[in-house]
Motif scaffolding. Sequence first.
Motif, mmCIF file in Angstrom:
data_model
loop_
_atom_site.group_PDB
_atom_site.id
_atom_site.type_symbol
_atom_site.label_atom_id
_atom_site.label_comp_id
_atom_site.label_asym_id
_atom_site.label_seq_id
_atom_site.Cartn_x
_atom_site.Cartn_y
_atom_site.Cartn_z
ATOM 1 N N PHE A 180 0.837 -1.206 0.000
ATOM 2 C CA PHE A 180 0.000 0.000 0.000
ATOM 3 C C PHE A 180 0.869 1.252 0.000
ATOM 4 O O PHE A 180 0.578 2.228 -0.711
ATOM 5 N N ALA A 181 1.943 1.261 0.806
ATOM 6 C CA ALA A 181 2.830 2.422 0.864
ATOM 7 C C ALA A 181 3.476 2.670 -0.486
ATOM 8 O O ALA A 181 3.679 3.826 -0.887
ATOM 9 N N ALA A 182 3.802 1.612 -1.218
ATOM 10 C CA ALA A 182 4.381 1.754 -2.557
ATOM 11 C C ALA A 182 3.390 2.425 -3.499
ATOM 12 O O ALA A 182 3.757 3.323 -4.277
ATOM 13 N N PHE A 183 2.138 2.033 -3.431
ATOM 14 C CA PHE A 183 1.115 2.659 -4.269
ATOM 15 C C PHE A 183 0.889 4.118 -3.879
ATOM 16 O O PHE A 183 0.714 4.987 -4.740
ATOM 17 N N ILE A 184 0.874 4.387 -2.593
ATOM 18 C CA ILE A 184 0.627 5.755 -2.121
ATOM 19 C C ILE A 184 1.768 6.681 -2.521
ATOM 20 O O ILE A 184 1.540 7.832 -2.942
ATOM 21 N N GLU A 185 3.005 6.217 -2.438
ATOM 22 C CA GLU A 185 4.149 7.021 -2.865
ATOM 23 C C GLU A 185 4.127 7.235 -4.379
ATOM 24 O O GLU A 185 4.446 8.327 -4.873
ATOM 25 N N SER A 186 3.734 6.210 -5.127
ATOM 26 C CA SER A 186 3.619 6.343 -6.582
ATOM 27 C C SER A 186 2.565 7.389 -6.941
ATOM 28 O O SER A 186 2.759 8.211 -7.843
ATOM 29 N N ASP A 187 1.437 7.363 -6.238
ATOM 30 C CA ASP A 187 0.381 8.360 -6.418
ATOM 31 C C ASP A 187 0.925 9.756 -6.171
ATOM 32 O O ASP A 187 0.637 10.700 -6.925
ATOM 33 N N ARG A 188 1.745 9.903 -5.141
ATOM 34 C CA ARG A 188 2.254 11.233 -4.767
ATOM 35 C C ARG A 188 3.057 11.873 -5.895
ATOM 36 O O ARG A 188 2.890 13.070 -6.186
ATOM 37 N N VAL A 189 3.929 11.109 -6.545
ATOM 38 C CA VAL A 189 4.852 11.724 -7.508
ATOM 39 C C VAL A 189 4.271 11.835 -8.912
ATOM 40 O O VAL A 189 4.832 12.534 -9.758
ATOM 41 N N LEU A 190 3.149 11.165 -9.180
ATOM 42 C CA LEU A 190 2.560 11.222 -10.515
ATOM 43 C C LEU A 190 1.632 12.430 -10.668
ATOM 44 O O LEU A 190 0.911 12.805 -9.743
ATOM 45 N N LYS A 191 1.657 12.993 -11.865
ATOM 46 C CA LYS A 191 0.690 14.028 -12.208
ATOM 47 C C LYS A 191 -0.696 13.404 -12.335
ATOM 48 O O LYS A 191 -0.831 12.191 -12.492
ATOM 49 N N ASN A 192 -1.722 14.246 -12.297
ATOM 50 C CA ASN A 192 -3.056 13.770 -12.641
ATOM 51 C C ASN A 192 -3.018 13.224 -14.070
ATOM 52 O O ASN A 192 -2.461 13.861 -14.964
ATOM 53 N N PHE A 193 -3.570 12.043 -14.266
ATOM 54 C CA PHE A 193 -3.553 11.276 -15.512
ATOM 55 C C PHE A 193 -2.204 10.604 -15.775
ATOM 56 O O PHE A 193 -2.017 10.021 -16.846
ATOM 57 N N GLY A 194 -1.277 10.706 -14.835
ATOM 58 C CA GLY A 194 -0.009 9.989 -14.974
ATOM 59 C C GLY A 194 -0.214 8.485 -14.876
ATOM 60 O O GLY A 194 -1.194 8.005 -14.306
ATOM 61 N N VAL A 195 0.729 7.734 -15.412
ATOM 62 C CA VAL A 195 0.604 6.281 -15.554
ATOM 63 C C VAL A 195 1.578 5.546 -14.635
ATOM 64 O O VAL A 195 2.765 5.896 -14.555
ATOM 65 N N PHE A 196 1.052 4.547 -13.949
ATOM 66 C CA PHE A 196 1.872 3.592 -13.195
ATOM 67 C C PHE A 196 1.847 2.293 -13.985
ATOM 68 O O PHE A 196 0.821 1.614 -14.057
#
Length: 310
Positions: free
Chosen positions: A104-120
């Motif tokens: 979950f922390a990995a997903f939350i950190e990924s969310d933090r650095v991505l722009k809106n509409f950014g891709v993981f």
Amino acid sequence: MFRTHGMNLAYKYCVGEGLELGASIHNSFYLSNCPNLSPSDGTSYLFERDLLDYQRYQANYIDHSGGEMAPVDLIGDFQNIPKPDASLDYLVSSHVIEHDPNTFAAFIESDRVLKNFGVFFCIFPKRIAAQEDRFRRLTTLEEMIAAHDSKLGMSDMPPETWRDHYQVFSLQSMIRVVNHLNQQRLGKWLIECVEETDSKVGNGHTIVLRKYDQLAESRWPDDESFARDFFGAWEAGRPGEALAMLKISLSFNFFDPVKLHLAGHLAKQIGDTSEAIEFLRQALIIEPENEAFRKEFFEWSGAVYANPVL
């Protein structure tokens, strides 16, 4: 030294300024403007143990491949990405997220650095890809919730299992993680597409997620209102809009064979045949005896459907 080819799906979704976590030369994505993040570069490190881990991996890598390590541009990991908030167009990761003890922390950190509409863009190993994982059970959603609640991080990990495979996933168990994060408003992940077997090397699963800040607000309150808007778009000849509606709905509950089947038809209609086949495959995993689905799967793919779940 053996090197893999690139990946068409990554070229489609990983556009702009990106970052790869744990890149390797022998399995490159060949993406432009995509530096490499790693816990150590052989000199600097995130945790002291990472330096020893890097040196051992480097020696083993050179002995077996005779090649060089991928250059490291930034020091960090899935819980520590040294980038400002909303600064990246995409993150790409192949066979890395299972090394993080707190999914979950990995997903939350990924969310933090991505722009809106950014891709993981994430590939993770099948449970039989590594010999040591073949008889391990899947990590449960409850275990991942507990790791997040306790704020589990690398500093809590014993040295004898340092950055091992802490998690074992199936594609379906990873999708349940995404559905749960969205339901609990811990994530804003639109499920763009999946691959039961990744089209990069073939020993993992692929999930492509798009950060969508308005995901929760875009969710329909009930099936009746969803059906009204969805069929309105479809009957008006707007298949792309109708498919986007399905993806929003599936991002909260992916395991709906009817919606997966419809997503397959719409993806095929707009020309994404490979993604259409994957949506249909997931519908068949839920309803393996649906003969209409099986017939369409053969017509679309040229192959008889076989249940891929391990």
